[in-house]
Write an enzyme that holds these catalytic residues in place. Sequence first.
Site, short mmCIF file in Angstrom:
data_model
loop_
_atom_site.label_atom_id
_atom_site.label_comp_id
_atom_site.label_asym_id
_atom_site.label_seq_id
_atom_site.Cartn_x
_atom_site.Cartn_y
_atom_site.Cartn_z
N HIS A 177 37.07 30.58 39.50
CA HIS A 177 38.41 31.10 39.85
C HIS A 177 38.58 32.54 39.33
O HIS A 177 38.93 33.45 40.09
CB HIS A 177 39.46 30.17 39.23
CG HIS A 177 40.88 30.55 39.52
ND1 HIS A 177 41.59 29.98 40.54
CD2 HIS A 177 41.72 31.43 38.92
CE1 HIS A 177 42.82 30.50 40.57
NE2 HIS A 177 42.92 31.38 39.59
N GLU A 178 38.30 32.73 38.05
CA GLU A 178 38.47 34.07 37.47
C GLU A 178 37.47 35.06 38.06
O GLU A 178 37.75 36.26 38.16
CB GLU A 178 38.32 34.02 35.94
CG GLU A 178 39.32 33.10 35.21
CD GLU A 178 40.79 33.39 35.52
OE1 GLU A 178 41.11 34.53 35.90
OE2 GLU A 178 41.61 32.46 35.38
N HIS A 184 39.09 36.62 41.00
CA HIS A 184 39.96 37.72 40.57
C HIS A 184 39.13 38.95 40.21
O HIS A 184 39.46 40.08 40.57
CB HIS A 184 40.75 37.30 39.31
CG HIS A 184 41.93 36.41 39.58
ND1 HIS A 184 42.92 36.73 40.47
CD2 HIS A 184 42.29 35.21 39.04
CE1 HIS A 184 43.85 35.76 40.48
NE2 HIS A 184 43.48 34.82 39.62
N GLU A 214 45.66 36.10 43.95
CA GLU A 214 45.42 34.66 43.85
C GLU A 214 44.61 34.18 45.05
O GLU A 214 43.83 33.23 44.93
CB GLU A 214 46.77 33.93 43.76
CG GLU A 214 46.68 32.49 43.29
CD GLU A 214 46.27 32.33 41.83
OE1 GLU A 214 46.28 33.33 41.08
OE2 GLU A 214 45.93 31.19 41.44
#
Lengths: 494, 494
Positions: free
Chosen positions: B261-262, B265, B291
């Site tokens: 997930h990160e 980003h 997001e």
Amino acid sequence: MTFYEKLEQHQQKLSRLSHLSAICGWDQAAMMPAGGNEARSEAMAELAVMHHELATAPHLAEWFEQAEAESLTKEQAVSLKEMKRGWQMSNLLPADLVEEKSLAGSKCEHAWRSQRNDNNWHAFSKNLEKVVELSRQEAQIRAEATGLSRYDALLDIYEPVMTTKELDQLFSDVKSWLPSLIQQVQEKQQSEAVLTPAGPFPVEQQKALSLEVMTKLGFDFNHGRLDVSVHPFCGGVPTDVRITTRYDEEDFTSALMGVIHETGHARYEQGLPAQWRGLPVGEARSMGVHESQSLFFEMQLSRSETFIDLLAPLASDAFDRRNDPALSSNNLTLFNTRVKPGYIRVDADEVTYPAHVILRYEIERDLIEGNIEVADIPELWDKKMTEYLGLSTRCNYTDGCMQDIHWTDGSFGYFPSYTLGAMYAAQFMAAMHKEMNVENLIRERNLSPIFNWLDRHVWKKASTVSTDQLLIDATGERLNAKYFKQHLIDRYLK
Amino acid sequence: MTFYEKLEQHQQKLSRLSHLSAICGWDQAAMMPAGGNEARSEAMAELAVMHHELATAPHLAEWFEQAEAESLTKEQAVSLKEMKRGWQMSNLLPADLVEEKSLAGSKCEHAWRSQRNDNNWHAFSKNLEKVVELSRQEAQIRAEATGLSRYDALLDIYEPVMTTKELDQLFSDVKSWLPSLIQQVQEKQQSEAVLTPAGPFPVEQQKALSLEVMTKLGFDFNHGRLDVSVHPFCGGVPTDVRITTRYDEEDFTSALMGVIHETGHARYEQGLPAQWRGLPVGEARSMGVHESQSLFFEMQLSRSETFIDLLAPLASDAFDRRNDPALSSNNLTLFNTRVKPGYIRVDADEVTYPAHVILRYEIERDLIEGNIEVADIPELWDKKMTEYLGLSTRCNYTDGCMQDIHWTDGSFGYFPSYTLGAMYAAQFMAAMHKEMNVENLIRERNLSPIFNWLDRHVWKKASTVSTDQLLIDATGERLNAKYFKQHLIDRYLK
């Protein structure tokens, strides 16, 4: 609000900017990936500009004038004096000289990295000449403002109040006995059989050992960390001290002794008085006093036979080598006190180190005063190395006058701090001995009285007194070389 | 120098201060020992004040006026528009409201940490009322300045151009099919036999796996790092992106999916266009678009069956469990796509997550518009949780309306970004599918075309176009919920 209070508030603001700079600087050395460097350098340069603008704001002249006319407590008066010293230092140099010197230093240093490997004195000396020229200009401006000689005015940045006159006396004392002492030690050590601890010593185990020893030495992990960087240092801020080391899997003693050294710096920072936090009067007294704390921890304390009795079993356990004779207390003591003249200052032992420093001091002093030129350096270096350590550096610039970074970036006046630190440390230890049986305390694993002494006499004093006064208060006399000499004789010739 | 150029220079300065803030903020979360917090917070607050002073310097009004009259390239005009947006945002709120809200938020958040554990809605709601009151004042000021409704004016901070009108449409669409879809998925999954991977999974092995997966996902370690913090986040700056995770030795999938997930980003940040670095036009478009990238990596890509075929053997190797059936590709796919309505948003799966967000959106919208009061929240929360997820939170504030930090610190308008991100991500993936066979590329371990598509359509666009335009350019149509719905049906009901 009084003008004194306004100045305190102003100083706290400067201190907060320095905090950000210290953390981002630590990050740059210990954490940052290479690709982040350009933007980081720009951001830190911006912060430096803002710091400088704030530190030299025009209204400060009036604030200082008004504050000096206010009725202040004795402590406030001392604090004001230190604030003013910093303010004057910031205002002294014209911005274009600062920038020109910074650029010349960066250029010289950048080229030096490859020139040193190539033993290319010819190319290097061209850049160095520019750095020296600008450093002489800086020295001239500082000399005019302070009434000091040119070299003394640079010395004053790192070691306030210290002078060429005093250094010449101290160092000529050292020179009068050091060469023969080195020779005697070498003769004595010739017959000693020393085992070199054989690697590998895994990094994780070295790290665990480092943390254990730091704990025993009272490092406060609630206000600091240990990490890794190419060039070990002590950074951060007093409430959050960041020390670094570099692990060599073939030799665990280099990182261990390095960590102990930085722990000495760190405990000074962590021990600075909270009530003066953020103010110049609450900062470390000088580079030399700072070095005295790291050398007290590394040399006075940790290379002593008694302390190695404490360290050796920790090392044996950490590396799971309980029967390795190279890790015995006796062998580690011999190993950590070997004396051997060499070309490289940063690799030098405790006994030969001052020779490296005195050589540099004598050359940089004459260079800044204009008595010699850059072109004279190699011959002088060779002559002095031969005289002090019996080693010639003829045509070997790489291991001679091109080995250090200090001159390339124009930090003239810094070198003496190393040996001043060693002398302060020896004098502190001698004074401490009058009050307590240090060896017995170490044997009893009761190190607190030792640290409490340093805390009381050095750390909590911060910059509330001059270095001279600090020495007199702590040891009963002014700085002199005899305790350092006696320490070397006791450790190396008995 | 033109006024536009002056503004660019000014913006670079602001960006450098933000750089220092980002690194020191990362350090505070990932590195700093607890004892360093007070001085660090003071230093960072000082930096925030300096940033605000610089961002609102009085002469900027004239600079913007002059720059707007200059002849600019199309790109410069867009850049100027984004600079002006930021400048107006900075100038909008009176300093005392900012401070009062910050203090009320800190107070509310600090007390919330224990009040949540104590299920003490009564005490919490008193503090929250103050935060809501100040947030309404903020919304009122922003509404007057922008011509938007009060809630839309807050939404505009996080998701420019998005409105209540559009959100109501999107979310009522989702609400029309989500509850029954959740039920169908649960019925389908009832018969599935899923093994829970059994720990321990040593941290060092999890870390090695994380780094390996980050590498496969194209994270640039020359411009970023992975570390540990209590609350995982993506921080730093585009040239040096710092992502963090938190390892649970009993469940390796939580850290692994978090890291993925990160990484989404991070790749957005690392992929932002270098030619606009330091300028608002070169920053990420919005919270929702940010997001969308993390959810594209975590949900669209990494929880797909094909991608888990790639991940599973890496995990088996990392933990040396090549024959553990719980780590088989088939089982990990089932395990990573389990759907189960629960109370806690941050623990929610991909399917139930939007219900948590819509509930919060509906409540905060009405709260800011003044249609409901803080005292109404618990009943509404219980009603909506029952309606959307079949779970009652009556008298259970801890797992109900007291679970999130967002309202306690006054971040109203933020919640919709999460589900907007999920919808953007699904729409991006659908558009990508028209250009390439994504599953085949994953099977061939050839992920570059996927990342290149994102780079071209999202990362390199930065803030040069509005979110609406970005969606249209990338996918051929405006944001709508149908791709998200289809994605959920395809993954969970087929």
